[in-house]
Scaffold this motif. Structure first.
Motif, PDB file in Angstrom:
ATOM      1  N   LYS A   7       0.827  -1.206   0.000  1.00  0.00           N
ATOM      2  CA  LYS A   7       0.000   0.000   0.000  1.00  0.00           C
ATOM      3  C   LYS A   7       0.862   1.258   0.000  1.00  0.00           C
ATOM      4  CE  LYS A   7      -3.764   2.289   2.460  1.00  0.00           C
ATOM      5  NZ  LYS A   7      -4.673   2.257   3.640  1.00  0.00           N
ATOM      6  N   ALA A   8       1.935   1.235   0.800  1.00  0.00           N
ATOM      7  CA  ALA A   8       2.829   2.392   0.852  1.00  0.00           C
ATOM      8  C   ALA A   8       3.507   2.612  -0.493  1.00  0.00           C
ATOM      9  CB  ALA A   8       3.879   2.188   1.943  1.00  0.00           C
ATOM     10  N   GLN A   9       3.891   1.514  -1.159  1.00  0.00           N
ATOM     11  CA  GLN A   9       4.527   1.625  -2.466  1.00  0.00           C
ATOM     12  C   GLN A   9       3.556   2.180  -3.500  1.00  0.00           C
ATOM     13  OE1 GLN A   9       6.020  -2.075  -4.007  1.00  0.00           O
ATOM     14  NE2 GLN A   9       7.405  -1.077  -5.444  1.00  0.00           N
ATOM     15  N   THR A  50      14.345  12.529 -14.361  1.00  0.00           N
ATOM     16  CA  THR A  50      14.864  11.368 -13.642  1.00  0.00           C
ATOM     17  C   THR A  50      14.007  11.116 -12.414  1.00  0.00           C
ATOM     18  OG1 THR A  50      17.133  11.851 -14.349  1.00  0.00           O
ATOM     19  CG2 THR A  50      16.864  10.377 -12.468  1.00  0.00           C
ATOM     20  N   ALA A  51      13.555   9.891 -12.268  1.00  0.00           N
ATOM     21  CA  ALA A  51      12.770   9.518 -11.090  1.00  0.00           C
ATOM     22  C   ALA A  51      13.721   9.199  -9.942  1.00  0.00           C
ATOM     23  CB  ALA A  51      11.895   8.309 -11.398  1.00  0.00           C
ATOM     24  N   ILE A  52      13.510   9.823  -8.792  1.00  0.00           N
ATOM     25  CA  ILE A  52      14.365   9.588  -7.636  1.00  0.00           C
ATOM     26  C   ILE A  52      13.533   9.049  -6.475  1.00  0.00           C
ATOM     27  CG2 ILE A  52      15.973  11.395  -8.334  1.00  0.00           C
ATOM     28  CD1 ILE A  52      14.760  13.184  -6.211  1.00  0.00           C
ATOM     29  N   ASP A  53      14.195   8.354  -5.594  1.00  0.00           N
ATOM     30  CA  ASP A  53      13.545   7.763  -4.429  1.00  0.00           C
ATOM     31  C   ASP A  53      13.520   8.794  -3.307  1.00  0.00           C
ATOM     32  OD1 ASP A  53      12.593   6.238  -2.370  1.00  0.00           O
ATOM     33  OD2 ASP A  53      13.896   4.518  -2.750  1.00  0.00           O
ATOM     34  N   THR A  54      12.343   9.230  -2.916  1.00  0.00           N
ATOM     35  CA  THR A  54      12.224  10.284  -1.904  1.00  0.00           C
ATOM     36  C   THR A  54      12.029   9.731  -0.498  1.00  0.00           C
ATOM     37  OG1 THR A  54       9.835  10.439  -2.336  1.00  0.00           O
ATOM     38  CG2 THR A  54      11.287  11.925  -3.561  1.00  0.00           C
ATOM     39  N   ARG A  55      12.150   8.418  -0.332  1.00  0.00           N
ATOM     40  CA  ARG A  55      12.037   7.861   1.015  1.00  0.00           C
ATOM     41  C   ARG A  55      13.257   8.232   1.849  1.00  0.00           C
ATOM     42  NH1 ARG A  55      11.674   1.690   0.257  1.00  0.00           N
ATOM     43  NH2 ARG A  55      13.252   2.244  -1.306  1.00  0.00           N
ATOM     44  N   GLU A  59      14.766   4.188   5.613  1.00  0.00           N
ATOM     45  CA  GLU A  59      13.763   3.288   5.051  1.00  0.00           C
ATOM     46  C   GLU A  59      14.204   2.719   3.709  1.00  0.00           C
ATOM     47  OE1 GLU A  59      10.274   5.628   4.768  1.00  0.00           O
ATOM     48  OE2 GLU A  59      10.033   5.893   6.942  1.00  0.00           O
ATOM     49  N   GLY A  60      15.483   2.897   3.393  1.00  0.00           N
ATOM     50  CA  GLY A  60      15.994   2.375   2.131  1.00  0.00           C
ATOM     51  C   GLY A  60      16.046   3.396   1.021  1.00  0.00           C
ATOM     52  N   GLY A  61      15.745   4.663   1.329  1.00  0.00           N
ATOM     53  CA  GLY A  61      15.795   5.711   0.319  1.00  0.00           C
ATOM     54  C   GLY A  61      17.219   6.130   0.003  1.00  0.00           C
ATOM     55  N   THR A  62      17.336   7.179  -0.799  1.00  0.00           N
ATOM     56  CA  THR A  62      18.656   7.586  -1.275  1.00  0.00           C
ATOM     57  C   THR A  62      18.973   9.047  -1.004  1.00  0.00           C
ATOM     58  OG1 THR A  62      18.382   6.005  -3.089  1.00  0.00           O
ATOM     59  CG2 THR A  62      20.191   7.555  -3.277  1.00  0.00           C
ATOM     60  N   PHE A  63      17.989   9.931  -1.141  1.00  0.00           N
ATOM     61  CA  PHE A  63      18.269  11.365  -1.100  1.00  0.00           C
ATOM     62  C   PHE A  63      17.782  12.067   0.167  1.00  0.00           C
ATOM     63  CE2 PHE A  63      18.155  10.195  -5.571  1.00  0.00           C
ATOM     64  CZ  PHE A  63      19.295  10.806  -6.061  1.00  0.00           C
ATOM     65  N   ALA A  64      16.795  11.524   0.838  1.00  0.00           N
ATOM     66  CA  ALA A  64      16.183  12.220   1.969  1.00  0.00           C
ATOM     67  C   ALA A  64      16.691  11.665   3.299  1.00  0.00           C
ATOM     68  CB  ALA A  64      14.658  12.089   1.898  1.00  0.00           C
ATOM     69  N   TRP A  65      16.844  12.556   4.261  1.00  0.00           N
ATOM     70  CA  TRP A  65      17.221  12.141   5.616  1.00  0.00           C
ATOM     71  C   TRP A  65      16.572  13.090   6.613  1.00  0.00           C
ATOM     72  CZ3 TRP A  65      19.864  15.976   3.343  1.00  0.00           C
ATOM     73  CH2 TRP A  65      20.407  16.980   4.140  1.00  0.00           C
ATOM     74  N   ASP A  66      16.487  12.657   7.846  1.00  0.00           N
ATOM     75  CA  ASP A  66      15.847  13.455   8.881  1.00  0.00           C
ATOM     76  C   ASP A  66      16.820  14.524   9.360  1.00  0.00           C
ATOM     77  OD1 ASP A  66      14.419  14.544  10.910  1.00  0.00           O
ATOM     78  OD2 ASP A  66      14.014  12.664  11.969  1.00  0.00           O
ATOM     79  N   ALA A  67      16.532  15.766   9.041  1.00  0.00           N
ATOM     80  CA  ALA A  67      17.427  16.862   9.413  1.00  0.00           C
ATOM     81  C   ALA A  67      17.500  17.051  10.920  1.00  0.00           C
ATOM     82  CB  ALA A  67      16.965  18.157   8.747  1.00  0.00           C
ATOM     83  N   GLN A  68      16.546  16.495  11.663  1.00  0.00           N
ATOM     84  CA  GLN A  68      16.594  16.612  13.113  1.00  0.00           C
ATOM     85  C   GLN A  68      17.691  15.740  13.714  1.00  0.00           C
ATOM     86  OE1 GLN A  68      14.839  18.809  14.863  1.00  0.00           O
ATOM     87  NE2 GLN A  68      13.967  19.533  12.928  1.00  0.00           N
ATOM     88  N   ASP A  69      18.127  14.738  12.950  1.00  0.00           N
ATOM     89  CA  ASP A  69      19.177  13.849  13.449  1.00  0.00           C
ATOM     90  C   ASP A  69      20.570  14.426  13.228  1.00  0.00           C
ATOM     91  OD1 ASP A  69      17.230  12.068  14.187  1.00  0.00           O
ATOM     92  OD2 ASP A  69      17.354  10.898  12.332  1.00  0.00           O
ATOM     93  N   VAL A  77      23.984  10.393   1.096  1.00  0.00           N
ATOM     94  CA  VAL A  77      23.135  11.346   0.381  1.00  0.00           C
ATOM     95  C   VAL A  77      23.972  12.209  -0.563  1.00  0.00           C
ATOM     96  CG1 VAL A  77      21.614  13.348   0.637  1.00  0.00           C
ATOM     97  CG2 VAL A  77      21.384  11.393   2.181  1.00  0.00           C
ATOM     98  N   MET A  78      25.117  12.686  -0.088  1.00  0.00           N
ATOM     99  CA  MET A  78      25.969  13.529  -0.934  1.00  0.00           C
ATOM    100  C   MET A  78      26.478  12.755  -2.147  1.00  0.00           C
ATOM    101  SD  MET A  78      28.112  15.936   1.729  1.00  0.00           S
ATOM    102  CE  MET A  78      28.851  14.583   2.650  1.00  0.00           C
ATOM    103  N   GLN A  79      26.798  11.477  -1.961  1.00  0.00           N
ATOM    104  CA  GLN A  79      27.232  10.659  -3.092  1.00  0.00           C
ATOM    105  C   GLN A  79      26.098  10.468  -4.091  1.00  0.00           C
ATOM    106  OE1 GLN A  79      28.662   7.128  -1.121  1.00  0.00           O
ATOM    107  NE2 GLN A  79      30.741   7.924  -0.901  1.00  0.00           N
ATOM    108  N   ALA A  80      24.893  10.242  -3.583  1.00  0.00           N
ATOM    109  CA  ALA A  80      23.740  10.071  -4.471  1.00  0.00           C
ATOM    110  C   ALA A  80      23.466  11.349  -5.254  1.00  0.00           C
ATOM    111  CB  ALA A  80      22.511   9.676  -3.661  1.00  0.00           C
ATOM    112  N   GLU A  81      23.607  12.499  -4.596  1.00  0.00           N
ATOM    113  CA  GLU A  81      23.401  13.773  -5.284  1.00  0.00           C
ATOM    114  C   GLU A  81      24.461  13.983  -6.364  1.00  0.00           C
ATOM    115  OE1 GLU A  81      21.365  16.227  -1.546  1.00  0.00           O
ATOM    116  OE2 GLU A  81      23.492  16.461  -2.009  1.00  0.00           O
ATOM    117  N   GLY A  82      25.702  13.595  -6.055  1.00  0.00           N
ATOM    118  CA  GLY A  82      26.762  13.717  -7.049  1.00  0.00           C
ATOM    119  C   GLY A  82      26.500  12.851  -8.268  1.00  0.00           C
TER     120      GLY A  82
END
Length: 246
Positions: A7-9, A50-55, A59-69, A77-82
């Motif tokens: 369902k989440a997918q 380009t479709a990117i994974d926003t998880r 949770e197995g995503g590539t570009f997003a992370w919790d900025a509170q941490d 994330v920086m490698q994925a952005e590069g």
């Protein structure tokens, strides 16, 4: 019945489609406003995407992370952005203007004008127009090789000085990069990104000029006393550099 993961997918796919449709609409509206098209005409626009994974990366995503941490983007994330930037559409496929000029060709023409004064430059063609690979015996090849291998009054060749100055610049840059990583590691305040940023900014304020001037000085030394541009230009005539194992 679909499970929670399925369902989440499905929800993520639905959101992605909605985002793509929204971007497409915004682009069409902006282009139509800039380039008016009559009702009886059609305007076709092809825009790569380009479709990117926003998880979240947790949770197995590539570009997003919790900025509170943490205030600083994780290395993952920086490698994925590069990689995302590296995979962008090449400029050679981009055409601009009413005449359809190639962006890459325009850049290439401008770069061709940036030639070192002492560099030996050749078109690599015979007078009859046939292509010819530069090789020993060709004047441009021999002139370039002579420049690279002839000792200067100090006893070193331009290549010797190039390598020495390049290594000095590399060491200065490595020291700066290492210092930045250490400063970010020390600026760890759990669940307090604001304090992390403030601690790093304080370190940056105290040490930035020290490392920047060191790197800049080594680079200037490399350019002026290491014959950087002349060596690179002449080496481009006599051979092509390849990494070992490439």
């Amino acid at each position: 019945m679909p499970n929670q993961a399925e369902k989440a997918q499905a929800d993520q796919k639905t959101q992605a489609i909605a985002q793509i449709a929204n971007v497409s609409r915004l682009l069409r509206d902006a282009i139509s406003a800039a380039i008016p098209v009559a009702p009886e005409q059609y305007l076709t626009v092809s825009i790569p995407g380009t479709a990117i994974d926003t998880r979240d990366i947790s949770e197995g995503g590539t570009f997003a992370w919790d900025a509170q941490d943490g205030a600083f983007a994780p290395t993952q994330v920086m490698q994925a952005e590069g990689k995302l930037v590296d995979n962008m559409i090449p400029l050679s496929y981009v055409m601009v203007g009413n005449t359809g000029k190639s962006v890459a060709r325009s850049y290439s023409r401008a770069l061709d004008c940036l030639v070192a004064r002492k560099a030996s430059v050749s078109t690599g063609k015979h007078p009859n127009g046939e292509n010819d690979m530069r090789s020993p015996g060709d004047k441009s090849y021999d002139d370039a090789m002579k420049f690279l291998t002839t000792p200067l009054p100090n006893g070193f060749t331009p290549v010797d000085l190039y390598v020495e100055k390049q290594d000095a610049w590399r060491k200065a840059q490595d020291e700066w990069d290492t210092a930045i990583l250490e400063a970010k590691t020390k600026a760890q305040f759990p669940n307090s990104p604001v304090h992390q940023v403030q601690a790093y900014n304080d370190w940056n304020q105290a040490h930035y000029r020290k490392y920047k001037t060191a790197v800049q000085g080594r680079y200037i030394d490399w350019v002026t006393n290491g014959h950087k541009f002349n060596v690179e230009q002449n080496f481009g005539i006599v051979g092509t550099y390849e990494l070992p194992g490439a």
